[in-house]
Write a protein that holds these residues in place. Structure first.
Motif, PDB file in Angstrom:
ATOM      1  N   TYR A  20       0.841  -1.196   0.000  1.00 25.58           N
ATOM      2  CA  TYR A  20       0.000   0.000   0.000  1.00 25.58           C
ATOM      3  C   TYR A  20       0.879   1.250   0.000  1.00 25.58           C
ATOM      4  O   TYR A  20       1.925   1.286   0.630  1.00 25.58           O
ATOM      5  CB  TYR A  20      -0.862   0.060   1.266  1.00 25.58           C
ATOM      6  N   TYR A  60       0.265   5.259   1.088  1.00 21.99           N
ATOM      7  CA  TYR A  60      -0.636   6.205   1.745  1.00 21.99           C
ATOM      8  C   TYR A  60      -0.020   7.601   1.699  1.00 21.99           C
ATOM      9  O   TYR A  60       1.192   7.775   1.668  1.00 21.99           O
ATOM     10  CB  TYR A  60      -0.839   5.841   3.221  1.00 21.99           C
ATOM     11  N   GLN A  97      -0.122  11.205   3.933  1.00 23.99           N
ATOM     12  CA  GLN A  97      -0.522  11.764   5.217  1.00 23.99           C
ATOM     13  C   GLN A  97      -0.201  13.243   5.275  1.00 23.99           C
ATOM     14  O   GLN A  97       0.972  13.631   5.268  1.00 23.99           O
ATOM     15  CB  GLN A  97       0.142  11.036   6.382  1.00 23.99           C
ATOM     16  N   GLN A 133      -3.451  15.010  10.032  1.00 27.49           N
ATOM     17  CA  GLN A 133      -4.495  14.110   9.539  1.00 27.49           C
ATOM     18  C   GLN A 133      -4.008  12.664   9.592  1.00 27.49           C
ATOM     19  O   GLN A 133      -2.817  12.389   9.689  1.00 27.49           O
ATOM     20  CB  GLN A 133      -4.854  14.457   8.092  1.00 27.49           C
ATOM     21  N   GLY A 134      -4.973  11.732   9.503  1.00 26.73           N
ATOM     22  CA  GLY A 134      -4.597  10.335   9.389  1.00 26.73           C
ATOM     23  C   GLY A 134      -4.193  10.010   7.963  1.00 26.73           C
ATOM     24  O   GLY A 134      -4.497  10.758   7.030  1.00 26.73           O
ATOM     25  N   PRO A 135      -3.494   8.901   7.764  1.00 32.55           N
ATOM     26  CA  PRO A 135      -3.100   8.505   6.410  1.00 32.55           C
ATOM     27  C   PRO A 135      -4.304   8.208   5.526  1.00 32.55           C
ATOM     28  O   PRO A 135      -5.334   7.742   6.000  1.00 32.55           O
ATOM     29  CB  PRO A 135      -2.282   7.223   6.655  1.00 32.55           C
ATOM     30  N   LEU A 180      -5.305   6.252   1.799  1.00 30.41           N
ATOM     31  CA  LEU A 180      -4.800   5.309   0.821  1.00 30.41           C
ATOM     32  C   LEU A 180      -4.733   5.941  -0.572  1.00 30.41           C
ATOM     33  O   LEU A 180      -5.681   6.566  -1.027  1.00 30.41           O
ATOM     34  CB  LEU A 180      -5.702   4.069   0.773  1.00 30.41           C
ATOM     35  N   ARG A 191      -3.248   0.335  -3.806  1.00 30.62           N
ATOM     36  CA  ARG A 191      -2.959  -0.970  -3.207  1.00 30.62           C
ATOM     37  C   ARG A 191      -2.570  -1.945  -4.312  1.00 30.62           C
ATOM     38  O   ARG A 191      -3.220  -2.001  -5.357  1.00 30.62           O
ATOM     39  CB  ARG A 191      -4.177  -1.505  -2.446  1.00 30.62           C
ATOM     40  N   GLN A 237      -7.911   6.449  -5.566  1.00 34.43           N
ATOM     41  CA  GLN A 237      -7.546   7.711  -4.919  1.00 34.43           C
ATOM     42  C   GLN A 237      -6.240   8.291  -5.440  1.00 34.43           C
ATOM     43  O   GLN A 237      -5.777   9.315  -4.939  1.00 34.43           O
ATOM     44  CB  GLN A 237      -7.446   7.498  -3.400  1.00 34.43           C
ATOM     45  N   LEU A 266       3.629   7.286   2.930  1.00 35.95           N
ATOM     46  CA  LEU A 266       3.854   6.072   3.698  1.00 35.95           C
ATOM     47  C   LEU A 266       3.637   4.841   2.836  1.00 35.95           C
ATOM     48  O   LEU A 266       2.697   4.784   2.045  1.00 35.95           O
ATOM     49  CB  LEU A 266       2.879   6.005   4.882  1.00 35.95           C
ATOM     50  N   PHE A 324       3.675  -0.635   8.537  1.00 37.14           N
ATOM     51  CA  PHE A 324       4.058   0.597   7.855  1.00 37.14           C
ATOM     52  C   PHE A 324       5.547   0.858   7.944  1.00 37.14           C
ATOM     53  O   PHE A 324       6.205   0.533   8.944  1.00 37.14           O
ATOM     54  CB  PHE A 324       3.322   1.787   8.481  1.00 37.14           C
ATOM     55  N   GLY A 325       6.056   1.507   6.899  1.00 33.08           N
ATOM     56  CA  GLY A 325       7.406   2.023   6.935  1.00 33.08           C
ATOM     57  C   GLY A 325       7.422   3.380   7.622  1.00 33.08           C
ATOM     58  O   GLY A 325       6.382   3.899   8.017  1.00 33.08           O
ATOM     59  N   PRO A 326       8.612   3.988   7.749  1.00 34.21           N
ATOM     60  CA  PRO A 326       8.738   5.269   8.453  1.00 34.21           C
ATOM     61  C   PRO A 326       8.227   6.450   7.639  1.00 34.21           C
ATOM     62  O   PRO A 326       7.996   7.519   8.200  1.00 34.21           O
ATOM     63  CB  PRO A 326      10.235   5.388   8.708  1.00 34.21           C
ATOM     64  N   ARG A 332       9.117  12.208   3.985  1.00 33.97           N
ATOM     65  CA  ARG A 332       8.549  13.545   4.136  1.00 33.97           C
ATOM     66  C   ARG A 332       8.962  14.378   2.939  1.00 33.97           C
ATOM     67  O   ARG A 332      10.150  14.651   2.747  1.00 33.97           O
ATOM     68  CB  ARG A 332       9.011  14.200   5.424  1.00 33.97           C
ATOM     69  N   GLY A 341       5.872   5.697  11.090  1.00 34.99           N
ATOM     70  CA  GLY A 341       4.662   5.206  10.453  1.00 34.99           C
ATOM     71  C   GLY A 341       3.740   4.578  11.482  1.00 34.99           C
ATOM     72  O   GLY A 341       4.162   4.235  12.589  1.00 34.99           O
ATOM     73  N   TYR A 367      -5.278   5.439  16.670  1.00 34.82           N
ATOM     74  CA  TYR A 367      -6.363   5.406  15.698  1.00 34.82           C
ATOM     75  C   TYR A 367      -7.227   4.164  15.907  1.00 34.82           C
ATOM     76  O   TYR A 367      -6.711   3.046  15.969  1.00 34.82           O
ATOM     77  CB  TYR A 367      -5.814   5.368  14.273  1.00 34.82           C
ATOM     78  N   PHE A 405      -8.442   5.999   8.150  1.00 35.26           N
ATOM     79  CA  PHE A 405      -7.998   6.627   9.386  1.00 35.26           C
ATOM     80  C   PHE A 405      -8.781   7.912   9.633  1.00 35.26           C
ATOM     81  O   PHE A 405      -9.000   8.694   8.716  1.00 35.26           O
ATOM     82  CB  PHE A 405      -6.515   6.989   9.299  1.00 35.26           C
ATOM     83  N   GLY A 406      -9.161   8.140  10.884  1.00 35.74           N
ATOM     84  CA  GLY A 406      -9.676   9.435  11.293  1.00 35.74           C
ATOM     85  C   GLY A 406      -8.521  10.274  11.816  1.00 35.74           C
ATOM     86  O   GLY A 406      -7.384  10.092  11.387  1.00 35.74           O
TER      87      GLY A 406
END
Lengths: 113, 111
Positions: free
Chosen positions: A33, A35, A37, A41-43, A45, A48, A59, A91, A104-106, A109, B43, B87, B101-102
């Motif tokens: 995946y 993502y 971010q 906010q949350g990640p 998608l 995939r 998306q 991500l 998830f990876g790091p 940025r 992450g 989350y 995710f919220g």
């Protein structure tokens, strides 16, 4: 077991320039995946993959974003040309298959100036 | 849109239990409750998930109400390293596999 590896960790580019992010998933994980971010906010998608096939890219802004996962292992996400609004953390995550938990990876940025 | 509601922030004293609530009143019978956390500049990290029974692993416990409309993530002995955004996500197993995710709950563990 090694985790999801992403590079670079940080990238600063000028708008209209191209940029690419690389992801190496956990060995044996078939699902990958990407993502996005935004700050605070949350990640969300973007795309995939099941092995080398993109099965959910609804998306992904296809006018400037592209992704590939050759041989069903590593993946690259590209933006060309980058815009100021693309500044965010990108991500990568992988899972054994679509039913299992994602790791998830790091993240990378990206700052577009 | 996220199908869950979480408090924006919470505080917890180091060594005490952290109880993070989540409302998911529109959850369907085939939807699981997943918890992830995201430590600053990292992450998201998978914590635990469940369908209707309470679950426990080495990181946390998940308590789901009988009507499944809410759940609580419990960190039994919070440490400073547990400071993160948590989350709560509902996800269909076998259907749409996307994690939505919220904004999560920012948990701050204080010394």
């Amino acid at each position: 077991e090694a985790g999801v590896v992403q590079s670079p960790r940080y990238k600063i580019i000028e708008k209209k320039q191209p940029v690419a992010f690389w992801c190496n998933p956990i060995s044996g994980h078939n699902t990958l995946y990407w993502y996005l971010q935004n700050l605070g906010q949350g990640p969300e998608l973007l795309i995939r993959y099941e092995n080398e096939e993109a099965v959910d890219d609804s998306q992904l802004p296809k006018d400037r974003f592209s992704a590939e996962r050759l041989k069903g292992v590593d993946s690259t996400l590209k933006i060309q040309p980058a815009e100021l609004g693309d500044s965010a953390v990108y991500l990568c995550a992988s899972s054994r298959d679509r039913l299992h938990e994602q790791y998830f990876g790091p993240g990378t940025r990206l700052t577009v100036t | 849109d996220a199908k869950t509601t979480q408090p924006t922030s919470m505080d917890c004293a180091e060594g005490r239990a952290a109880n993070l609530p989540c409302n998911h009143s529109t959850i369907s019978g085939n939807e699981y409750v997943y918890w992830y956390r995201q430590i600053h500049s990292q992450g998201p990290q998978y914590i635990i998930h469940g369908l209707k029974n309470n679950e426990t692993n080495e990181m946390a416990s998940l308590i789901i109400t009988e009507d499944r409309k809410s759940s609580t993530l419990i960190l039994p002995h919070a440490t400073l390293r547990d400071t993160a955004v948590y989350y709560c996500i509902v996800r269909t197993q076998g259907g749409s596999e996307k994690l939505v995710f919220g904004k999560g709950t920012k948990l701050t563990v204080n010394p």
